[in-house]
Each structure stands twice: as structure tokens, then as C-alpha cells.
Scaffold this active site. Sequence first.
Site, PDB file in Angstrom:
ATOM      1  CE  LYS A  54      -4.548   0.653   0.423  1.00  0.00           C
ATOM      2  NZ  LYS A  54      -5.551  -0.371   0.116  1.00  0.00           N
TER       3      LYS A  54
HETATM    4  N1  GLU Z   1      -7.348  -0.102  -3.096  1.00  0.00           N
HETATM    5  C1  GLU Z   1      -8.135  -1.266  -3.387  1.00  0.00           C
HETATM    6  C2  GLU Z   1      -8.159  -2.195  -2.194  1.00  0.00           C
HETATM    7  O1  GLU Z   1      -7.965  -1.792  -1.074  1.00  0.00           O
HETATM    8  C3  GLU Z   1      -7.704  -1.932  -4.686  1.00  0.00           C
HETATM    9  C4  GLU Z   1      -6.295  -2.387  -4.744  1.00  0.00           C
HETATM   10  C5  GLU Z   1      -5.851  -2.878  -6.112  1.00  0.00           C
HETATM   11  O2  GLU Z   1      -6.653  -2.937  -7.013  1.00  0.00           O
HETATM   12  O3  GLU Z   1      -4.681  -3.195  -6.222  1.00  0.00           O
HETATM   13  O4  GLU Z   1      -8.451  -3.355  -2.325  1.00  0.00           O
END
Ligand code: GLU
Length: 417
Positions: free
Chosen positions: A105
Site C-alpha cells: 500500500k
Molecule cells: N485499493 C483497493 C483495495 O484496497 C484496490 C487495490 C488494487 O486494485 O490493487 O483493495
Amino acid sequence: MKKYNPYDNFLETIEAAAGILGLKKPDYEAIKYPERELKVAIPVEMDDGSVKVFEGYRVQHSSTRGPCKGGIRYHPDVDIDEVKALAAWMTFKCAVVNIPYGGSKGAVNVDPQQVSKKELKRLTRRYTAMILPLIGPERDIPAPDMNTNEEIMGWIMDTYSMFKGYTVSGVVTGKPVGIGGSVGRSTATGRGVMLVTKEILHRIGIPVYDTTVAIQGAGKVGGVAARLLHKEGMKIIALSDISGGVLNKRGLDIPKIMDFVDGGGLLSEYKNGDFEYITNEELITCDAYVLIPAAMENQLNEKLAKTIKAKVIVEGANGPTTVEADRILNEQGVVIVPDILANAGGVIVSYFEWVQNIQSLTWDFDEVNRTLEKIIIRAFNQVWEKMHAKGSTMRMGAYMVALERLADAKRIRGIFP
Ligand code: GLU
């Protein structure tokens, strides 16, 4: 109440799952630590000529099962513990739905409302340059998260490609379709929430039609879920955004409200029709059968948990329920579909986008939605079976399915050197 630390929340959950599975410490010890944490200072030339320095992060929690995968969030309150937790949840999310990724993240300490579009673009490009050594289609693939969108993903893709000297579309997912994004990606998380909501009701013998729902969050997740669940015949009685919410026990006119929200309106300023204004807390404790928290972490806390009337909670947000609240809700017999399963639709379609980029081909909307449904319902079944086999909650079932896959991959690969 002790200070909320989402990473502690994560650690407590995996210890509990490992305990039920009877895993030995060496089987999962490494999973308790993020592999890498990068903190960057991002100087941005502001429109008035001044220079502002923003803090940014990229945390790679695990690459055991494949490249790291996870979104980037722009929020003025993010800190490293939050990013670490969000990265770890991505690892477990990808493992529970069995797509070949680890978890990561990123975040920047910025309120996007307080900067101009040009400033946001410069900030995004500089942040990309500073995390460049960590990302790449085989390494770590960012995506949208809170307050980031397709356009920002396009800037990241372009910046990365400029450094490489050729176009690398697979470096991010959630891009605009015109530069290699996938159809169906922007609605995928909400669609996944709709699919698991229908599935859980089916499992517990409650009809979908006319069952009441309250949704916290009217954005990419909550807003899309509201539209889709309304289409499926559910009665959405409450919906909120950061400004507050609206409630009508006989059901809200979702298409009308969502057209207003999608046009940039705040619900506290919505005027059209029959409803009463409520706060976000009132939404959480309102008399809906299904509650879908689809906004921030830490919304269902110890204090509110005791007054929650919903019988089913579907976690559209990441980490909306604290460990203490989870315990109370379980004691009250509330069924919780955990975040790592309930909101996995986004990363599942991100995976399709990446696969399409690598193969230089495109899927149509039908193929995307059909395959999303297949993968998320398969994961739902596996979690459901694990929950029954171990006499646990769905959250524990999901963590056990994921932890077994992770421990297995670790054991097969071994520890280097
Ligand atoms: N931000 C989204 C999540 O928390 C999507 C992450 C992604 O598609 O890599 O799942």
C-alpha cells in the site's frame, strides 16, 4: 479506550487464526512483518511559487505469492501504522481470493481538496519518481484507493514510462480504459460487495428482495454498491458521505440520489424528496437488516457496537471494525462478511487488468463481470466451509484460508539464504 492502531488489529487477527489452525510460530512468523517500508519527502512547487513538502509512503508487506499489489491513498491523516495495516490486508485479500499477488500500500499525507489539480499532478509525478525503485509490473503494482482515481493512475503510468523510455501499462491498475485500463474496474469493488451481500443473504435464508440496507459511504465502493443492490431489489434505507447521510425507512430513491452525488453534490445538501437527515453514527446504528460500512477504517468501534441493530455486516471498507467491536458483534450473533473477502472485487479486476496488459489483449465487460463473480463466489465458498469446519466466524475463516496459502507458499519457497 486504548489508542487505535490498525497494525495491532491485524497482528491480533492473524495470531487468532494461526491459533485455531494450530500453526507453529516458524510457519507464519515472517508474515507478521512488512518486507519493506519506504518513507519519502515529496517537495512540490505550489501554484503561488512556494514549496510545500508532503510525506509519502510505500509499504510492501509480502511478495511471497507474487508481485506486491495495493492502492495508493491520499489523505491528510495517514500514518505509517495505517499504511502497514493496509498493506498487510492486501496480502491476505489476494491470498483469500487466490490471485497470484502479495500485498502493499502507498499513501501521501495530503488533502486533495486543498491543492489544485496542477499541484496534485506534480505531487503524483514526484511521488512516483521517489517510489520508482520499488514499483513495476513484476514488482509492485499500485492502484486507486481513497481519494485517488483513474486520472492519477494515468499520471503514474506516464511518469514510470518516461523513466523507462517505453510505455509500461502494467505498472498500475485502475487506469483509464484508453491507456490500458480494464472495463469494469471502476465499479468492481462495489460489484463485489453486491455479489457477496446477495450470497450471504442466500446462505442465511433471507430474501434479497425488499431486505433493508444502510450504506456508509457513497463513493467508488458504497455508491456503486447502492446502485447495484437497489437494482437487485434491496431496500436502501440509509446512505451517507463525509457530510452526513439521508434516511427513509420506506427506501431511498437511489438512482436520483446517486446522480446527485456523482455530479459532485454532498448529501447534507441534498433536497429532493422524502427523507430525514442523519449523522454517520445514526446510519451505523439505524434499523437496517444489512449494514455496509464502505468509508474509512475504525468506524464500528466498541462504543457503537453495542447499539448496532443490523444482523448482517458486509465490510466494503478496509478495516472498518475494531477488534473490540468485532468481539461484541460476534457475541450479539451478527454475521460479518470480512473486508478481505467483501471488498476484494477491486483487486480481482485489477488482476484482470494486469493480465490483459501483459498479454496485450482486452476482455469485454461480460467476461470481466463473469470471471469476477466466479472468483469471489469461489472464495466465499472456501471461507464458508472453513468457518464451518473450525466453528469460527467468517473473518477467522477468511484469515485461515489466506494464512494457510501464505504459510504453504513460504514453506515451499523456504527462507533465503
Ligand atoms: N485499493 C483497493 C483495495 O484496497 C484496490 C487495490 C488494487 O486494485 O490493487 O483493495
